[in-house]
Design an enzyme around this catalytic site. Sequence first.
Site, short mmCIF file in Angstrom:
data_model
loop_
_atom_site.label_atom_id
_atom_site.label_comp_id
_atom_site.label_asym_id
_atom_site.label_seq_id
_atom_site.Cartn_x
_atom_site.Cartn_y
_atom_site.Cartn_z
N HIS A 72 134.03 124.13 8.57
CA HIS A 72 134.99 123.02 8.58
C HIS A 72 135.72 122.97 7.24
O HIS A 72 135.09 122.91 6.19
CB HIS A 72 134.28 121.69 8.82
CG HIS A 72 134.04 121.41 10.27
ND1 HIS A 72 133.91 120.13 10.76
CD2 HIS A 72 133.93 122.23 11.33
CE1 HIS A 72 133.72 120.19 12.07
NE2 HIS A 72 133.72 121.45 12.44
N TYR A 200 134.51 109.67 9.59
CA TYR A 200 133.70 108.56 9.08
C TYR A 200 134.58 107.31 9.16
O TYR A 200 135.67 107.29 8.61
CB TYR A 200 133.33 108.78 7.61
CG TYR A 200 132.43 109.95 7.32
CD1 TYR A 200 132.92 111.25 7.28
CD2 TYR A 200 131.07 109.76 7.07
CE1 TYR A 200 132.07 112.33 7.00
CE2 TYR A 200 130.23 110.83 6.78
CZ TYR A 200 130.75 112.10 6.75
OH TYR A 200 129.91 113.17 6.47
N PRO A 292 122.53 109.13 4.58
CA PRO A 292 123.15 110.35 5.12
C PRO A 292 124.68 110.36 5.07
O PRO A 292 125.31 111.34 5.42
CB PRO A 292 122.63 110.42 6.55
CG PRO A 292 122.11 109.08 6.86
CD PRO A 292 121.72 108.44 5.59
N LYS A 296 124.05 114.84 2.24
CA LYS A 296 123.44 115.47 1.07
C LYS A 296 121.95 115.75 1.21
O LYS A 296 121.39 116.55 0.46
CB LYS A 296 123.66 114.58 -0.18
CG LYS A 296 125.10 114.51 -0.59
CD LYS A 296 125.62 115.85 -1.06
CE LYS A 296 127.12 115.96 -0.92
NZ LYS A 296 127.55 117.25 -0.41
N TYR A 384 131.68 116.66 -1.61
CA TYR A 384 131.30 116.88 -0.21
C TYR A 384 130.90 118.34 0.04
O TYR A 384 129.91 118.62 0.71
CB TYR A 384 132.46 116.50 0.72
CG TYR A 384 132.04 116.28 2.16
CD1 TYR A 384 132.24 117.26 3.13
CD2 TYR A 384 131.43 115.09 2.55
CE1 TYR A 384 131.85 117.07 4.44
CE2 TYR A 384 131.04 114.89 3.87
CZ TYR A 384 131.25 115.88 4.81
OH TYR A 384 130.84 115.69 6.12
#
Length: 389
Positions: A72, A200, A292, A296, A384
């Site tokens: 991704h 998100y 979460p 990580k 990220y």
Amino acid sequence: MKTQVAIVGAGPAGLLLGHLLRAEGIACVVIERQSGEYVLSRIRAGVLEQGTVGLMERLGLDARMKVEGLPHGGFNLADGERLIRIDVAALTGQSVMVYGQTELTRDLMDAAPARGLEVIYQAGDVALHDVAGNAPFVTFARQGRDHRIDARIVVGCDGFHGPSRQAIPANVGRVFERVYPFGWLGILADVPPCNHELIYANHERGFALASMRSATRSRYYIDVPLTERIEDWSDDRVWDELAVRLGPDAAAQITRGPALEKSIAPLRSFVFEPMRHGSLLLCGDAAHIVPPTGAKGLNLAASDVHYAAQALVAFFRDGDADAVAGYSAKALARVWKSERFSWALTKLMHRFPEDGPFERRMQRAELDYIASSEAAQRSIAENYVGLPL
Ligand code: FAS
Ligand code: PHB
């Protein structure tokens, strides 16, 4: 039985460490409380940082990931009015790999016998002894018999509820913790994802995450109060809530289906210092927990294992005792940066019961800033994809 390294716990941290040590010719044994099937049945993480992918490549265990995993180049933040895409590929030159923790654990598990990695499953009453000295040992019961494994080093990879952290005296250890006032209700279903990248969402009704395991298997989450019980959440109720929180565009793409798994996990930020005491090292959830939100948890376990393997190779091959002594500080430096990112993204994307209009305005202002600033997006992107090892 005698070995060089006794590893407690055969989750991703324990198995990854075992393979890395065996690849360097270091004798080790992994002792696991559950059965292999039980370990694989736990639905956990879904996104791998480049560093974690790199460790699997180094071990030559990335073949299935390369075929079934989904690289991704970006992910999305939604707030009910817009989708802010964080283009991690353009901003960092890296991507993340969507590949379930279950699959990574299965790859490590399946390769163990051929690579001489001994994993003892269904070991009961595992206990660590004399970890402060140079001759620690681990005892356990199995099939009605008591066993003892003497080792030079013990590594606790036994997760948040395992015995290893407890083997460090209370006057030595220090805990830093924040427990969040909500949990994540997760649902796994064999339906195509609603979007090709993760979303998100911070909606007025709460948080939602649209993730996936493959082009035909989706993983979704919503945050719920800690008082909620999973039996009160029918599949339809979860799908209805996801459709509202993810917004109309994503909702129009949601394919509903029966839950293969549905559970509520509490959220906490937790760090135990030090991550080494005498001949005992801690890796992964045995030493720290992150919410979460930042994807990580599994990746921090992998970076701990990378540092632990480096230190143990130097120790056993070159007699470098300083390498083991320096493990905790090295691992914690990266742990705390990931704890910060996970905490910050959780604060940004969730509605906290104690928050008032001002805090809500702060969230909106931060999302406005992120939407308008490449620098802000780059900061999120580099965290990220994973900070350098
Ligand atoms: P693990 O907990 O995976 O493994 C520890 C192992 O030790 C287990 O197999 C356990 O059976 C064994 N063990 C425990 N006690 C023992 C004993 N007494 N003797 C021997 N063995 C013992 N991370 C993300 O990045 N994204 C997510 O979405 C995400 N979701 C999660 C959901 C839940 C419900 C939980 C609990 C965690 C989630 N995590 C997530 C974090 C998770 O993926 C962990 O970071 C990851 O499993 C860490 O791996 P380990 O450190 O190996 O610990
Ligand atoms: C998941 O797919 O399980 C997942 C992905 C990203 C997260 C958390 C969980 O931040």
